[in-house]
Every structure is written in C-alpha cells, then in structure tokens.
Design a protein around this motif. Structure first.
Motif, short mmCIF file in Angstrom:
data_model
loop_
_atom_site.label_atom_id
_atom_site.label_comp_id
_atom_site.label_asym_id
_atom_site.label_seq_id
_atom_site.Cartn_x
_atom_site.Cartn_y
_atom_site.Cartn_z
N VAL A 66 19.11 14.99 -6.05
CA VAL A 66 17.85 14.83 -5.32
C VAL A 66 17.03 13.76 -6.03
N TYR A 67 16.56 12.77 -5.30
CA TYR A 67 15.80 11.67 -5.89
C TYR A 67 14.41 11.64 -5.29
N LEU A 68 13.40 11.79 -6.15
CA LEU A 68 12.00 11.76 -5.71
C LEU A 68 11.36 10.47 -6.20
N TYR A 69 10.98 9.63 -5.26
CA TYR A 69 10.37 8.34 -5.59
C TYR A 69 8.89 8.37 -5.24
N SER A 70 8.05 8.03 -6.23
CA SER A 70 6.61 7.97 -6.02
C SER A 70 6.14 6.55 -6.32
N ASN A 71 5.12 6.09 -5.59
CA ASN A 71 4.67 4.72 -5.80
C ASN A 71 3.16 4.62 -5.67
N GLN A 72 2.63 3.65 -6.38
CA GLN A 72 1.24 3.24 -6.20
C GLN A 72 1.08 2.64 -4.80
N LYS A 73 -0.11 2.74 -4.23
CA LYS A 73 -0.37 2.12 -2.93
C LYS A 73 -1.76 1.50 -2.97
N GLY A 74 -1.87 0.29 -2.42
CA GLY A 74 -3.17 -0.35 -2.33
C GLY A 74 -3.35 -1.48 -3.32
N CYS A 75 -4.56 -2.03 -3.34
CA CYS A 75 -4.92 -3.12 -4.26
C CYS A 75 -5.43 -2.50 -5.55
N ASP A 76 -4.73 -2.75 -6.64
CA ASP A 76 -5.08 -2.16 -7.92
C ASP A 76 -6.05 -3.04 -8.70
N GLY A 77 -6.67 -4.00 -8.00
CA GLY A 77 -7.65 -4.85 -8.65
C GLY A 77 -7.15 -6.26 -8.89
N ASP A 78 -6.06 -6.65 -8.20
CA ASP A 78 -5.51 -7.97 -8.47
C ASP A 78 -4.85 -8.53 -7.21
N ARG A 79 -3.90 -9.45 -7.37
CA ARG A 79 -3.28 -10.14 -6.23
C ARG A 79 -2.24 -9.30 -5.51
N LEU A 80 -1.77 -8.24 -6.16
CA LEU A 80 -0.67 -7.46 -5.60
C LEU A 80 -1.18 -6.34 -4.70
N TYR A 81 -0.36 -6.04 -3.69
CA TYR A 81 -0.57 -4.83 -2.89
C TYR A 81 0.64 -3.93 -3.13
N TYR A 82 0.41 -2.74 -3.65
CA TYR A 82 1.48 -1.78 -3.89
C TYR A 82 1.71 -1.01 -2.59
N ASP A 83 2.96 -1.04 -2.12
CA ASP A 83 3.18 -0.62 -0.74
C ASP A 83 3.83 0.75 -0.57
N GLY A 84 3.51 1.67 -1.44
CA GLY A 84 3.84 3.08 -1.19
C GLY A 84 5.30 3.34 -0.91
N CYS A 85 5.55 3.94 0.25
CA CYS A 85 6.90 4.33 0.67
C CYS A 85 7.51 5.37 -0.27
N ALA A 86 6.69 6.29 -0.77
CA ALA A 86 7.25 7.42 -1.50
C ALA A 86 8.28 8.10 -0.63
#
Length: 712
Positions: free
Chosen positions: A222-242
C-alpha cells in the motif's frame, strides 16, 4: 478472514514560515482523517514550517519554532488515537536534516531523516540539509526537554504494529534508482508513506503517477502519497494529487488543482490482498536473501481491529483510473490557483495588467478570469476559508458572496490599454472588448505626449532627434524609440497600480502589477529590459507561446468567450514601430525565428543539455527531412542565430519578473537555469566545429548527387 485498515493522506496548502497557520491546517487534516475512520495519517514534506523556506533553513530559530508547533500538535488530545507521519526539519548532532516524525498517542516512535535530497532544477536541498545516506542505520536522538526528554530512534527504521509493518520515504527517494520502498518491501513492510513537496510542471503528472503506481506493482503493498498544494511563497505551485495505491492500482486520488487549504482522502484496504499479491516465489526468494534487516520499532498499536471485518459499512475501496488534466486545463488551473494564493497572502488590493490586445496579455487576463471562476465555485461549495478570503481581498461585508467571476473582477482586477500612434484600432478594440467580457476596471489611454516629451528632453540635451528606420533612421535609433515606449509603459503601470484604487475611493492596498512575457520571448530575449514585462509577478513566464495559443483556444470554448478567437487570429506584434502601407511589425520576423523553433531550441538547450554543436547535429537530422527539408547550411544558420541572441540577451534574465514555473526549458536565472550572463555570443569554437560538420555533410551530399547522375 480479512484485515481491514482505513488509511488517510492529504494535500495541504502550507506557507513558508506560517507556523501557526501550518499547525492549524495539520490539525484540521488530522480531525478529518479521524472522522473518516483512518488509523494512519500522512502529511506533506516539511509541513510544519513549509517546504519553501530556502535560506531560512539556516536559521536556528526556524527549528525552535518547528518544535514549538510540533509540541502543540503532539500534546493535543484531538491528535491521539491515530498514527501520525508529520514532516519537519530537525538538527541532530549540529547537522540539519529533513525529517519525518512518526508518533502515536502523544509519543514519538521514530524520527526518519531523508536519505536522498533533491538538488537540481528548482531544488537546492543540499544547500540546507545533509542527506542521511546510511540505509538501515540508526542512532539515538535526545528529545527536547519540552517533550519530556528521553531518547528515540533517529535513522532509517521501520514501524511494526500488532497487525502490519510500515515504513516512510520522502519525495525524491521515489525518483532515485534504488528507492527505499523496494528494500522495505523485501523486509516485510506492507504500508509505505511518501511525503512530498512536488511542484507542477506541464505534462509532468504522468511521470509522477507512473512512479507511484509502479512502486507497489513489483513487490505489492500500500502506497500513501501526500503532497504540498498551492503557492508556498515563491515561483512554484505545488500541485497536490495525494493518492493511495494498492498493488499498483489507484484506489483514491485527491485533486491536482483546487483552492481548498486542506484536502484529506482515505481508502479502506484489506491487507490480505497485499499478502496474496506477494505470494510469488521470486519475491519470496529475494526476501530471504536479504543480508541486512531494518531496525524495527515494535509497538502495541492495532491498525486493523478484529471487529472491523464484521462492520457491514466497511468494505475495501475499489480501483479507479488515474485522473489527468489536459495541458490546456493545467494552464487554466495551475497559474490561477497560484495567483489566488499570492493575492490573498500578500493582502494587496488586486491586480493591474497592461492589456495590449495581443495574445500574451490576453492569456494573462484570462488566467485572472479563471482564478475568479475557481473562487466563485469554491464559494458555491461552501468553502469558508475562500469566502473569508474573497470578502477580504474585495473589501466587502461578511454577508457578501460573489455569484459570478465578473463580480470579483470588478473589485480586484484593473487593466489599461497604453496606446501610441503606432497602435492599431484592432488591438485597442480587442483589449476593450476582453476587459468588458472579464469585468476588469479598464482604462483606454494614449501616451504619445509622454513619449514625445522624453524624446524632446533627449533632443534638447544632445541636439539630435532619433527617427524610426522606416523613415530613414538607423537600427540604433529604431531600437531606442521602441524601448522608450515599452519602458514608459512600465512606469505608467506602477503609477496606475498605486493610484487607480484611490480614484475609486479604495484606499487600502495597492495593486500587484502583472507581467505577460512568455517563456519563448524570455529565452530569445525578445523583450525590453525594464519594460512592461517588469512587474511584480508573471503567471505566463514559464509557458510557451504554442501552449498559450492552445490554452486560449480551449478557453474560448470552455469559458464561452468567443472574443478570444480574435486574439488567436491576430498576427503577434509589439506595435512599437509605425505602421505604413508596406510595413507592419511582426514578432517572428523581428526575432528571425518562429515560436515553434524557439520551443525546440529551448528544450534542446535546457532539457537535453545541448550546446551549439550538439544542437546542430540533432536538428540537422530532424530538419533535413520532410516537412522541413532544410540544408545543413540553413540549419547551422538557425542554430547560430539562436545562440547569438540567447547569449547577448541573457543579462535580461537576471532582472525578470518572478514567474509561475510551468516549463522544463524555462530560462529563469534566479534559481532554475543558472548560467553566466556575460559570454561570447559568437561561440567561436563551437561555430568552427559546426562549420566543419556542415562542410563534411555538403561534400557527402554532392558526392551522392554526382553518383546518382552518373548512374542515370
């Protein structure tokens, strides 16, 4: 009989250094996970402090503040009764590590440091942290006094519960050749957690999802993937998809783009399915051949209560297909979410956009419209955080809820057509119609008197007055006259951004100026330094012209905005030179290359790491064939021209507006594309080598042609 366990993972919109806000979102995710019956909750990488703290990771205060927040989470009774996997940075023996902390009922069971650090592209983790780099090795860590002191295992270990075994890996470790989950699976681990800070890039999700699903396809689990989402204060957008994957099949997937700060997904798993899947001779043989085992943290935790098997409402989650967005949808959603986070967190009064009537500023305006659509949708779904935020940014009362995107735009979006005598009626008209369609507060103006005044100042000071090339002026005069128009637009943009809200009796907060230079123009340097591309943020700075056109075509249909077709049909032009009967300025003619060619140059330069010679060889094999049918000399000339203009304009990238990162060949000089900005633009040695290859190819083609004639 079955061993049922409900597991939870999440997307969290964390913000660098927002310790209390990050804490509250973590607590909310734990509450939601428990409410759904989960026995294990996994969160994103470095969720306590935010992933994008950058050089703040060098400050000891950050580690103290992180422990403050973790203590409040650990001692909160609402977090008990569930196994927690939480990410934060930790100093061990004076060395800084990116860690996971595993706890249960207020007791820390294991601190697991990251083994392999991300250190390319947008990431510089080895600037801040040290990789553990010692698989299956652990030491003792002295806990802070505020947590009762004592010692806990610190290293690459696994956790044994009464009914299963689980282990953690972190982000980059999934992408490494020897991913830890393989060794853990061979040592009996059945549940793997992966906590990430993975950013959005166009067409990147399929690569990530392939790795996630394949992680348990070979060995089961079983693989559980969690991710940051949103603008963390810089140029990147973290795109979730947990997501949650069982034996290589997706059983739960969170959204890739949304405005929700906390998104928790769960799945119920029968661990007997994992054991049956693993009942293969090859994996059994490899397991018993392992010379070294993981240190196991033994617990009395029960993840699969016996009574759960007899619960009629509890059943294993069914497999489902992986969900992907079209690239056009990614453009519509990713930058829009990034703009929303930037707006609400900067607490400014909205956006100001110089709307030229061309496709780039059009695309930027449509992204603001897409942002407004997402806000309206979230408000309709009852997202209280979004409702609170939109009321604040629009300076409205607590009972105001927008029903249309235009209602929001009327409050926070300002645009202006800054025309000169070189502007056409068509571009001015397109800008006006688009502004009306979107709902922006639009100013249609001319700036000829301002341009003329500046040129007059120069004439008075020097006794010379420059004229355009079409009227007999030199190239130097022509370029200077174009640049002064572009730079004055930047000055006006900031003036209007500060004062336009004031003219409407809105005195709290100025506007963020939006830039609209696409990635191809940045790569070629086809823009004026400190012109209206110099702004506060640029939502299209990492998107190619080709993709922008596809996005506008998609938006024309899906947003029901037929006006956008007019922008697609128009010839790209800067409109900085006079229009005559025989001349209309064209971007591609000015650049000496097409946008499609620029995209290819960009990918070869950055993604495939080609210098001038390697680029020529690759392109000759491509472009000498139909439909191009170019000679070696023609391909060589195009390659030389690209590298020349890339080199002489590289200095512009040092001052470019922070742009949303969306493309692998972005020339962003600030972090992603680190190259010198003073280099010989002729690339003399590479040019000689290209000429040698061209000579060989030409001679060989002549020999083949002569042989064919003699045969005939």
């Amino acid at each position: 009989m079955g061993h049922y366990v409900t597991l939870a993972t999440c997307n969290l919109n964390q913000w660098a250094l927002d310790f209390e806000g990050n804490r509250d979102r973590i607590l909310e995710s734990i509450r939601q996970a428990k409410a759904k019956g989960a026995r294990l909750r996994v969160g994103p990488e470095l969720e306590i402090c935010g992933y994008g703290c950058l050089d703040h990771f060098g400050e000891n205060d950050l580690y103290d503040h992180s422990w403050d927040m973790y203590e409040q989470i650990l001692t909160n009774p609402e977090t008990h009764g569930i196994l927690l996997d939480i990410g934060m940075p930790i100093i061990h023996k004076t060395i800084k590590y990116n860690c996971r902390i595993i706890s249960f009922d207020g007791k820390i069971l294991l601190i697991r440091p990251k083994l392999h650090l991300a250190n390319d592209g947008n990431y510089r983790e080895m600037r801040f942290f040290t990789p553990w780099n010692r698989p299956k090795y652990y030491e003792e860590f002295r806990l802070p006094k505020r947590l009762g002191g004592g010692y806990v295992a610190f290293g690459d270990c696994i956790i044994n519960t009464l009914d299963t075994c689980f282990g953690a890996e972190t982000c980059e470790e999934l992408f490494t050749p020897q991913s830890p989950h393989i060794a853990m699976a061979l040592d009996g681990v059945e549940i793997f957690t992966n906590s990430s800070g993975s950013h959005h890039e166009l067409r990147k999700l399929d690569t990530r999802m392939q790795l996630i699903t394949e992680a348990t396809k070979k060995c089961g689990g079983v693989y559980l993937y969690s991710n940051q989402k949103g603008c963390d204060g810089d140029r990147l957008y973290y795109d979730g998809c947990a997501c949650i994957v069982v034996n290589g099949e997706m059983v739960a997937q969170a959204s890739q783009f949304s405005l929700a700060d906390v998104e928790v997904i769960t799945a119920t798993i029968d661990l007997d399915d994992v054991r049956a899947y693993r009942n293969q001779k090859s994996s059994q043989m490899q397991s018993v051949e392992q010379p070294e085992q993981y240190h196991s943290i033994k617990t009395e935790i029960e993840l699969c209560p016996t009574e759960s098997v007899f619960d009629p409402d509890l059943k294993p989650s069914n497999p489902q297909p992986v969900r992907y967005h079209l690239p056009e949808e990614e453009i519509a959603l990713g930058p829009a979410c990034w703009l929303w986070d930037y707006l609400r967190r900067s607490k400014t009064g909205g956006f100001f956009l110089p709307l030229s009537g061309g496709i780039d500023s059009c695309a930027t305006a449509v992204l603001v419209h897409s942002m407004c659509r997402l806000v309206v949708k979230s408000c309709a779904e009852g997202d209280q955080q979004v409702i609170k935020d939109v009321q604040f940014v629009c300076r409205q009362e607590s009972d105001w809820i927008p029903k249309t995107p235009q209602e929001i735009a009327q409050n926070i979006f300002y645009s202006s057509f800054m025309g000169t005598e070189n502007s056409s009626f068509d571009t001015r008209d397109r800008a006006k119609k688009l502004a009306k369609e979107i709902g922006s507060y639009h100013i249609d103006m001319n700036m000829d008197t301002l341009v003329s005044s500046v040129i007059t100042v120069f004439e008075v000071a020097t006794g010379k007055r420059p004229i355009f090339k079409v009227f007999g002026g030199s190239q130097t005069e022509n370029l200077a006259l174009q640049n002064i128009q572009a730079r004055l637009r930047m000055v006006l943009a900031y003036l209007f951004a500060q004062l336009l809200p004031w003219t409407r009796n809105k005195t709290s907060g100025g506007l963020l100026v939006l830039g609209s230079a696409n990635v191809d123009e940045c790569l070629r340097g086809y823009l004026t330094k400190y012109d209206c591309s110099s702004a506060d943020i640029n939502p299209i700075g990492g998107i190619s012209k080709t993709d922008l056109k596809k996005f506008i075509a998609w938006a024309a249909k899906n947003f029901d905005m037929p006006i956008l077709i007019d922008f697609l049909d128009a010839t790209p032009t800067a409109e900085l030179e006079p229009i005559t009967e025989n001349y209309v300025q064209s971007d591609e003619i000015d650049m000496g290359m097409t946008y499609d060619e620029l995209s290819r140059f960009g990918r070869l330069r950055k993604v495939e790491k080609c210098g001038p010679l390697a680029m020529f060889i690759k392109l000759y094999h491509e472009w000498s064939l139909p439909p191009y049918n170019l000679t070696a000399e023609q391909v060589a000339e195009k390659v030389k021209r690209f590298w020349f203009f890339y080199a002489i304009n590289r200095h512009k990238m040092t001052t470019m507006t922070p742009a949303y990162h969306a493309e692998q060949y972005s020339p962003d000089d600030n972090r992603f594309d680190l190259r010198p900005f003073l280099i010989n633009p002729r690339f003399p040695w590479a040019t000689k080598k290209i000429d040698e290859v061209v000579a060989v190819i030409t001679k060989r083609e002549e020999e083949i042609k002569a042989n064919n004639l003699s045969v005939e």
